[in-house]
Each structure stands twice: as structure tokens, then as C-alpha cells.
Design a protein around this motif. Structure first.
Motif, PDB file in Angstrom:
ATOM      1  N   ILE A   1       0.841  -1.194   0.000  1.00 26.69           N
ATOM      2  CA  ILE A   1       0.000   0.000   0.000  1.00 26.69           C
ATOM      3  C   ILE A   1       0.877   1.246   0.000  1.00 26.69           C
ATOM      4  O   ILE A   1       1.902   1.306   0.664  1.00 26.69           O
ATOM      5  CB  ILE A   1      -0.937  -0.010   1.241  1.00 26.69           C
ATOM      6  N   GLY A   2       0.485   2.229  -0.804  1.00 25.39           N
ATOM      7  CA  GLY A   2       1.161   3.506  -0.785  1.00 25.39           C
ATOM      8  C   GLY A   2       2.385   3.570  -1.683  1.00 25.39           C
ATOM      9  O   GLY A   2       2.657   2.692  -2.506  1.00 25.39           O
ATOM     10  N   ARG A   3       3.128   4.654  -1.477  1.00 25.52           N
ATOM     11  CA  ARG A   3       4.289   4.963  -2.313  1.00 25.52           C
ATOM     12  C   ARG A   3       5.460   4.018  -2.055  1.00 25.52           C
ATOM     13  O   ARG A   3       5.629   3.503  -0.968  1.00 25.52           O
ATOM     14  CB  ARG A   3       4.780   6.394  -2.027  1.00 25.52           C
ATOM     15  N   SER A   4       6.261   3.827  -3.086  1.00 26.63           N
ATOM     16  CA  SER A   4       7.597   3.224  -2.978  1.00 26.63           C
ATOM     17  C   SER A   4       7.582   1.786  -2.473  1.00 26.63           C
ATOM     18  O   SER A   4       8.536   1.342  -1.831  1.00 26.63           O
ATOM     19  CB  SER A   4       8.490   4.082  -2.064  1.00 26.63           C
ATOM     20  N   ILE A   5       6.543   1.030  -2.810  1.00 26.63           N
ATOM     21  CA  ILE A   5       6.507  -0.350  -2.315  1.00 26.63           C
ATOM     22  C   ILE A   5       7.599  -1.208  -2.961  1.00 26.63           C
ATOM     23  O   ILE A   5       7.909  -2.289  -2.453  1.00 26.63           O
ATOM     24  CB  ILE A   5       5.124  -1.013  -2.511  1.00 26.63           C
TER      25      ILE A   5
ATOM     26  N   ALA B   1      11.413 -15.091  -5.418  1.00 34.65           N
ATOM     27  CA  ALA B   1      10.591 -14.772  -6.590  1.00 34.65           C
ATOM     28  C   ALA B   1      11.499 -14.609  -7.806  1.00 34.65           C
ATOM     29  O   ALA B   1      12.433 -13.799  -7.777  1.00 34.65           O
ATOM     30  CB  ALA B   1       9.798 -13.497  -6.351  1.00 34.65           C
ATOM     31  N   PRO B   2      11.265 -15.343  -8.891  1.00 35.22           N
ATOM     32  CA  PRO B   2      12.100 -15.203 -10.078  1.00 35.22           C
ATOM     33  C   PRO B   2      12.075 -13.762 -10.593  1.00 35.22           C
ATOM     34  O   PRO B   2      11.013 -13.143 -10.685  1.00 35.22           O
ATOM     35  CB  PRO B   2      11.449 -16.159 -11.082  1.00 35.22           C
ATOM     36  N   GLY B   3      13.247 -13.234 -10.895  1.00 34.09           N
ATOM     37  CA  GLY B   3      13.320 -11.894 -11.461  1.00 34.09           C
ATOM     38  C   GLY B   3      13.556 -10.787 -10.464  1.00 34.09           C
ATOM     39  O   GLY B   3      13.673  -9.618 -10.850  1.00 34.09           O
ATOM     40  N   THR B   4      13.631 -11.115  -9.157  1.00 32.50           N
ATOM     41  CA  THR B   4      13.930 -10.065  -8.176  1.00 32.50           C
ATOM     42  C   THR B   4      15.315  -9.483  -8.440  1.00 32.50           C
ATOM     43  O   THR B   4      15.535  -8.278  -8.298  1.00 32.50           O
ATOM     44  CB  THR B   4      13.836 -10.630  -6.744  1.00 32.50           C
ATOM     45  N   LEU B   5      16.271 -10.341  -8.839  1.00 34.26           N
ATOM     46  CA  LEU B   5      17.585  -9.909  -9.299  1.00 34.26           C
ATOM     47  C   LEU B   5      17.712 -10.251 -10.779  1.00 34.26           C
ATOM     48  O   LEU B   5      17.193 -11.286 -11.231  1.00 34.26           O
ATOM     49  CB  LEU B   5      18.696 -10.611  -8.514  1.00 34.26           C
TER      50      LEU B   5
ATOM     51  N   GLY C   1      10.161  -3.823  -8.525  1.00 33.49           N
ATOM     52  CA  GLY C   1       9.035  -4.699  -8.244  1.00 33.49           C
ATOM     53  C   GLY C   1       9.053  -5.089  -6.787  1.00 33.49           C
ATOM     54  O   GLY C   1       9.870  -4.616  -5.997  1.00 33.49           O
ATOM     55  N   VAL C   2       8.151  -5.967  -6.404  1.00 26.52           N
ATOM     56  CA  VAL C   2       8.151  -6.561  -5.069  1.00 26.52           C
ATOM     57  C   VAL C   2       8.507  -8.039  -5.194  1.00 26.52           C
ATOM     58  O   VAL C   2       9.496  -8.505  -4.641  1.00 26.52           O
ATOM     59  CB  VAL C   2       6.801  -6.376  -4.355  1.00 26.52           C
ATOM     60  N   TYR C   3       7.716  -8.780  -5.980  1.00 25.64           N
ATOM     61  CA  TYR C   3       8.014 -10.181  -6.250  1.00 25.64           C
ATOM     62  C   TYR C   3       8.423 -10.299  -7.710  1.00 25.64           C
ATOM     63  O   TYR C   3       7.581 -10.378  -8.604  1.00 25.64           O
ATOM     64  CB  TYR C   3       6.806 -11.069  -5.952  1.00 25.64           C
TER      65      TYR C   3
END
Length: 383
Positions: free
Chosen positions: A260-264, A306-310, A319-321
Motif C-alpha cells: 500500500i502507498g508509495r515506494s513499495i 521470486a524469479p526476477g527479483t535480481l 518490483g516486489v516479487y
């Protein structure tokens, strides 16, 4: 069976996995060359200081650790030197990686995170700089004064830069900027452990990304400067304890939390304040260190797996995941994402601290969803 020390090894490996591309590139003075800038290329001129300052802000307590043994101490010493070399490269006008402290606006933000790292590691970073590099860093931090911060969390950025200048021996540091940040935030308190970002309240994690960690460390440094600050410290710390509990309650049994909110896209940087409460031992009695360790480990694992975090070169992606660029605001570069490192603050605790050695413990949401008859939660009373 996984132990708390297994968790510590995982945390350390993960922090260094995130940080290695930044520090290794900077050690070769090739960060500007290697840091991905295709995402929001208009932010490229800020990205290196963002990545370096935010990364070191989270690593600093571990770098400051004393009494570590064996392989961990070898790694700590190596990375402490990489950070010192990085500050050298960042402040040397002849360096290919000379960083942007001078422009108005964004550089104040990221200089402040680097300044916060110095406050968190006064011996290993601030006290280990050569005199030449120290003077250059002071010059660069002074450049941030050309930015007049708006009346929001940015006041804390100016205050933290001045605190670092004071730590570095600048007798002309501006105490007024620190005082203004503290007093305005007292006026912006909204209740139950939460401050507004300015006069307005926002549903986001800026109380954890910036506001409460900086308030806690600033008042800790300056609380003995006046009786008014001593009284203010009692209020700030009571609110800080409550907000840390709120963050712990927000971690679901599966390691997810409200997005929720900015910069997640700062990912588990959303829990910087809970990590700081663990580091500095100001968790409320109802929250045990071990349950925080287990809760945060769950959050970290879910995101890192989560694939793609790096990306393929090991750089964080927005992203987050995994890679979810549409979650990122226009002000975010790849460098911005390294604020996630602040979840690792408890690595500054000794390996024999209860945070690391106590048996695994269920966190609040796990207990409630398992049917445990928990005590009710209470809002913080006004002091």
C-alpha cells in the motif's frame, strides 16, 4: 532443524548477494558504467548515490560490529574496506564514479542515507576515513544545503546530513536544521505511533522508510543536548515501540504484507523500523526478538525466491516479487531499490544475542490464525 544462527547466515548471505554488484563495481570505479539505467533513464544522474547510500545505510550496523569470529569477520573487514573505498571514489572529482551531491533536490535524499550510515557506524565508517577523504565527504555533504527541503520527511534528510557533519568534526554544522526536523515532526504526529508526512497522513511505509528510524537515531545522538530533547526522546521512543509492533502485526503467516502507498518497490525496506527496534532493543514486551527474526526471515525468503527479483548480473529489478516495473513511481531508479538493505540492521547484533539464538517463535498473525487465545491489542495512549 533450522536454528537462529542458520537464519543469520541466510540474512548475511542475502545482504551481501544484494550488495556485491554495487560495491564490487564501485571498488573498480565502474559503478556508473555497470549500474543499469534503462529503467527511468532520466534518473540516471542520481542512481549511483542512491544505490551506494541506501545500501550502506542498511549494512552499517554489521560493519560496526566488534568481536565477530572466523569467516564472518573476514567478510566484515572486506566489506568495510569496500565501503571506505567507495566513499573515496564517490567524493573524488577525478573518479569516474564521482557522485552527484551538488544538484538541488534528489541528491539531498541520498546523501542523507549515506550520512545515516555514518551515524550507524561511527567507528567502522566515519572514524576510519582518511583525513583527505573525510574532508572531501564534508565538502560534498555541505553541498546538499543548497536544497531547501519541503515541509515533509525531507526535513529529516537535511538534519541527518548535519548530524554526519557534526560526527565528522565540522564545528559549523547547522544545529537549527536538526532542531526544525525534530520539532516539526512532533507537530505532525497523528496518533497511535504514526506521524504524518508533513501535515497530511499517507497510507504508506514512510514511517519505516525514513521518519521513525531517522527520528530515533537523531534524538539518540542529541537527547542530552537539552532538557527539551530529553523529554522529546521519551515521547519519540514510546511511539517508536508502538509502531514497531504495528509492523510486526502486519506480517501475514505466509510472509506477505500489505502493499500500500508509495515506494513499495523498496521491498522489505518497509520493515526498516522493525529491524531497528530489534537492533536497538526497543521492542515492546509482547513482541519477542525471535518472533521478529522468524517473521522477517519469512518476508525476505518470499521476496528473494521470486524469479526476477535480481537480474542476470545480480542487480535489483523494480518490483516486489520479481520484476514489476509498473509498481514503481517516476522518481525511482534501480539505485533507489537498495533501500531494501535496511531490513538487515539486526546483523549488527552479536551472534549470541537473543535475536539470533532464541528458539524459533511464531509471530502474531501465525498465533492468531492458529487459534491461539491471544491478548487483545491496544492503541498507544497519548503521553
Amino acid at each position: 532443524m533450522v536454528s537462529g544462527l542458520d537464519h543469520r547466515r541466510y540474512w548475511l548471505d542475502t545482504m551481501l548477494r544484494i550488495g556485491e554488484p554495487v560495491l564490487n563495481a564501485l571498488g573498480e570505479r565502474k559503478l556508473k558504467e555497470r549500474l543499469p539505467t534503462e529503467f527511468h533513464p532520466d534518473r540516471a544522474r542520481y542512481a549511483c548515490l542512491e544505490a551506494f547510500g541506501r545500501l550502506v545505510c542498511g549494512m552499517a550496523p554489521w560493519l560496526e560490529s566488534e568481536g565477530l569470529q572466523g569467516e564472518e569477520e573476514k567478510r566484515r573487514a572486506r566489506y568495510a574496506q569496500l565501503v571506505l573505498d567507495g566513499i573515496d571514489a564517490a567524493t573524488d572529482p577525478a573518479s569516474p564514479d564521482y557522485m552527484n551531491f551538488a544538484e538541488e533536490g534528489q541528491p539531498l535524499v541520498d546523501a542523507a542515507f549515506l550520512a545515516h550510515a555514518l551515524v550507524r557506524a561511527p567507528r567502522a565508517i566515519a572514524g576510519s576515513l582518511s583525513e583527505e577523504v573525510k574532508e572531501r565527504l564534508k565538502t560534498e555533504l555541505r553541498r546538499t544545503r543548497r536544497t531547501v527541503p519541503p515541509k515533509c520527511n525531507w526535513l529529516l534528510f537535511s538534519a541527518m546530513a548535519e548530524a554526519a557533519l557534526h560526527l565528522l568534526g565540522d564545528e559549523d554544522y547547522d544545529r537549527m536544521r536538526i532542531d526544525l526536523a525534530l520539532h516539526f515532526h512532533m507537530e505532525w504526529y497523528k496518533g497511535d505511533g504514526m506521524y504524518g508526512d508533513g501535515r497530511d497522513f499517507h497510507w504508506d511505509y514512510y514511517n519505516s522508510f525514513v521518519i521513525q528510524p531517522m527520528l530515533v537515531d537523531l534524538i539518540s545522538v542529541y537527547r542530552q543536548a537539552s532538557l527539551a530533547y530529553e523529554e522529546m526522546a521519551k515521547v519519540i521512543m514510546a511511539r517508536a515501540e508502538r509502531y514497531a509492533s504495528v509492523l510486526e502485526h502486519m506480517i501475514a503467516p505466509d510472509g506477505t504484507y500489505p502493499f500500500i502507498g508509495r515506494s513499495i518497490v523498496y521491498r522489505f525496506g518497509a520493515f526498516q523500523h522493525l529491524a531497528q527496534a530489534s537492533l536497538q532493543h526497543f521492542l515492546e514486551d509482547k513482541i519477542s526478538p525471535a518472533q521478529v527474526r522468524c517473521a522477517l526471515t519469512s518476508v525476505i525468503r518470499r521476496i528473494m525466491e521470486a524469479p526476477g527479483t535480481l537480474d542476470e548480473e545480480g542487480w535489483l529489478t523494480p518490483g516486489v516479487y520479481g520484476r514489476q516495473p509498473n509498481l514503481a513511481e517516476r522518481y525511482i531508479s534501480v539505485g533507489s531499490l537498495y533501500l531494501c538493505s535496511t531490513v538487515f540492521l539486526p546483523l549488527g547484533l552479536s551472534p549470541d544475542d537473543p535475536f539470533w539464538i532464541d528458539p524459533d517463535a511464531a509471530w502474531t498473525s501465525v498465533k492468531i490464525t492458529a487459534g491461539e487465545n491471544m491478548n487483545m491489542d491496544f492503541a498507544l495512549k497519548e503521553l
